[in-house]
Write a protein that holds these residues in place. Structure first.
Motif, PDB file in Angstrom:
ATOM      1  N   LEU A 114       1.478   4.455  11.321  1.00 26.89           N
ATOM      2  CA  LEU A 114       2.293   3.524  10.333  1.00 26.89           C
ATOM      3  C   LEU A 114       1.185   2.589  10.148  1.00 26.89           C
ATOM      4  O   LEU A 114       1.009   1.928   8.815  1.00 26.89           O
ATOM      5  N   GLU A 115       0.549   1.863  11.072  1.00 27.36           N
ATOM      6  CA  GLU A 115      -0.575   0.816  10.758  1.00 27.36           C
ATOM      7  C   GLU A 115      -1.879   1.378  10.130  1.00 27.36           C
ATOM      8  O   GLU A 115      -2.230   0.403   9.222  1.00 27.36           O
ATOM      9  N   SER A 116      -1.985   2.548  10.345  1.00 27.06           N
ATOM     10  CA  SER A 116      -3.112   3.166   9.501  1.00 27.06           C
ATOM     11  C   SER A 116      -2.842   2.897   8.003  1.00 27.06           C
ATOM     12  O   SER A 116      -3.643   2.819   7.115  1.00 27.06           O
ATOM     13  N   LEU A 117      -1.481   3.403   7.720  1.00 29.58           N
ATOM     14  CA  LEU A 117      -1.115   3.441   6.324  1.00 29.58           C
ATOM     15  C   LEU A 117      -1.249   2.151   5.654  1.00 29.58           C
ATOM     16  O   LEU A 117      -1.457   1.727   4.611  1.00 29.58           O
ATOM     17  N   MET A 118      -0.586   1.218   6.586  1.00 27.60           N
ATOM     18  CA  MET A 118      -0.658  -0.331   6.155  1.00 27.60           C
ATOM     19  C   MET A 118      -2.109  -0.769   5.895  1.00 27.60           C
ATOM     20  O   MET A 118      -2.186  -1.482   4.898  1.00 27.60           O
ATOM     21  N   ASN A 119      -3.008  -0.297   6.695  1.00 27.33           N
ATOM     22  CA  ASN A 119      -4.495  -1.062   6.309  1.00 27.33           C
ATOM     23  C   ASN A 119      -5.033  -0.288   5.021  1.00 27.33           C
ATOM     24  O   ASN A 119      -5.656  -1.088   4.281  1.00 27.33           O
ATOM     25  N   GLN A 120      -4.322   0.968   4.398  1.00 26.31           N
ATOM     26  CA  GLN A 120      -4.791   1.513   3.096  1.00 26.31           C
ATOM     27  C   GLN A 120      -4.120   0.730   2.298  1.00 26.31           C
ATOM     28  O   GLN A 120      -4.645   0.587   1.048  1.00 26.31           O
ATOM     29  N   MET A 121      -2.809   0.108   2.222  1.00 23.65           N
ATOM     30  CA  MET A 121      -2.407  -0.591   1.406  1.00 23.65           C
ATOM     31  C   MET A 121      -2.764  -2.140   1.383  1.00 23.65           C
ATOM     32  O   MET A 121      -2.849  -2.786   0.323  1.00 23.65           O
ATOM     33  N   LEU A 209       7.114   0.990   1.825  1.00 29.20           N
ATOM     34  CA  LEU A 209       5.873   0.781   1.505  1.00 29.20           C
ATOM     35  C   LEU A 209       5.506   1.609   0.268  1.00 29.20           C
ATOM     36  O   LEU A 209       4.631   0.878  -0.469  1.00 29.20           O
ATOM     37  N   GLU A 210       6.050   2.710   0.248  1.00 35.07           N
ATOM     38  CA  GLU A 210       5.547   3.479  -0.986  1.00 35.07           C
ATOM     39  C   GLU A 210       6.166   2.959  -2.280  1.00 35.07           C
ATOM     40  O   GLU A 210       5.587   3.014  -3.357  1.00 35.07           O
ATOM     41  N   ALA A 211       7.166   2.450  -2.122  1.00 37.34           N
ATOM     42  CA  ALA A 211       7.757   1.660  -3.430  1.00 37.34           C
ATOM     43  C   ALA A 211       6.682   0.456  -3.844  1.00 37.34           C
ATOM     44  O   ALA A 211       6.757   0.327  -4.983  1.00 37.34           O
ATOM     45  N   GLY A 212       6.444  -0.198  -2.830  1.00 39.44           N
ATOM     46  CA  GLY A 212       5.568  -1.217  -2.872  1.00 39.44           C
ATOM     47  C   GLY A 212       4.124  -0.934  -3.553  1.00 39.44           C
ATOM     48  O   GLY A 212       3.616  -1.502  -4.315  1.00 39.44           O
ATOM     49  N   TRP A 213       3.502   0.130  -2.965  1.00 42.61           N
ATOM     50  CA  TRP A 213       2.371   0.719  -3.458  1.00 42.61           C
ATOM     51  C   TRP A 213       2.485   1.162  -5.062  1.00 42.61           C
ATOM     52  O   TRP A 213       1.599   0.795  -5.608  1.00 42.61           O
ATOM     53  N   GLU A 214       3.635   1.656  -5.298  1.00 42.53           N
ATOM     54  CA  GLU A 214       3.688   2.027  -6.871  1.00 42.53           C
ATOM     55  C   GLU A 214       3.757   0.867  -7.653  1.00 42.53           C
ATOM     56  O   GLU A 214       3.311   1.001  -8.656  1.00 42.53           O
ATOM     57  N   GLN A 215       4.443  -0.093  -7.170  1.00 44.97           N
ATOM     58  CA  GLN A 215       4.366  -1.264  -8.104  1.00 44.97           C
ATOM     59  C   GLN A 215       2.944  -2.016  -8.096  1.00 44.97           C
ATOM     60  O   GLN A 215       2.627  -2.390  -8.913  1.00 44.97           O
ATOM     61  N   HIS A 216       2.213  -1.742  -6.988  1.00 47.18           N
ATOM     62  CA  HIS A 216       1.063  -2.463  -7.080  1.00 47.18           C
ATOM     63  C   HIS A 216      -0.166  -1.611  -7.623  1.00 47.18           C
ATOM     64  O   HIS A 216      -0.709  -1.994  -8.708  1.00 47.18           O
ATOM     65  N   LEU A 217       0.258  -0.360  -7.775  1.00 49.77           N
ATOM     66  CA  LEU A 217      -0.941   0.761  -8.742  1.00 49.77           C
ATOM     67  C   LEU A 217      -0.335   0.425 -10.052  1.00 49.77           C
ATOM     68  O   LEU A 217      -1.299   0.444 -11.136  1.00 49.77           O
TER      69      LEU A 217
END
Length: 226
Positions: A114-121, A209-217
């Protein structure tokens, strides 16, 4: 997971004939197939597979040891007491240390995923400092950026639960050398239920996080971040 994505085969060592990825289906399946989340999905599936295999192996071996005990097949003539002691020690180690360590490993590894995923975000200028920050700080930063799609109340339920158990496991491995952990030991047990709950909570956070990432992209980038 759609049926076309994996093929069945007849190996009894798989989950109802499915490959490793099927073990993660009850936890996390990426909804948008971005590469960051597909990689995370693989990690969760791997950990779910590992949890299942360890639990099954421990249960099978314990059943065999109990059967030996009932049949007295483990006893060596003249050393009956010692034979019983060795078998009992094996049962105790399997049912305590092995179960606790395996559950702790699942918790620690899943939080690391999870932390690795967050770092990518955390891909904005200056975010490198957050890559070295703790789980809580990373989660709070992403929640602030994507407040429209991240349920802060739910996030605040999951993150402390995960953080505290990850840290507790580390302290248990070093025999609670910190006085705080000696005087106030955690009330929870590291077992299969905890490992299962950790995977479920981490997956819930990942979906936010996936929902947030879609908003970000935004709509300008296609699948897999292209």
């Amino acid at each position: 997971m759609a049926g076309a994505e994996v093929e069945q085969h007849g190996n009894d060592d798989t989950k109802e004939g499915w490959y490793v990825r099927a073990y993660g289906d009850e936890y996390f399946i990426s909804r948008h197939s971005r590469i960051e989340f597909v990689s995370f999905e693989y990690r969760i599936s791997s950990l779910a597979w590992l949890r299942s295999k360890i639990t099954k192996s421990v249960d099978v071996e314990l059943a065999e040891l109990h059967a030996h005990r009932e049949a007295r097949a483990h006893r060596v003539r003249g050393w009956e007491g010692e034979s019983d002691l060795i078998l009992d020690e094996s049962v105790n180690v399997l049912d305590t240390d092995v179960r606790q360590i395996s559950a702790g490993v699942i918790v620690v590894a899943s939080v690391a995923a999870l932390e690795s995923l967050m770092n990518q975000m955390l891909d904005q200028p200056g975010d490198e400092r957050l890559h070295r920050a703790g789980l809580t700080q990373k989660a709070r930063e992403l929640a602030a950026r994507w407040s429209a799609v991240i349920d802060r109340t739910e996030l605040d339920e999951h993150i402390p639960w995960l953080r505290d158990r990850r840290n507790s496991f580390a302290h248990r491995l070093i025999d609670d050398v910190d006085p705080q952990w000696r005087t106030q030991p955690p009330a929870w047990d590291f077992d299969d239920d905890m490992a299962d709950e950790a995977l479920a909570r981490i997956s819930a956070v990942a979906w936010m996080l996936e929902a947030g990432w879609e908003q970000h992209l935004g709509p300008t980038r296609g699948l897999n971040g292209i």
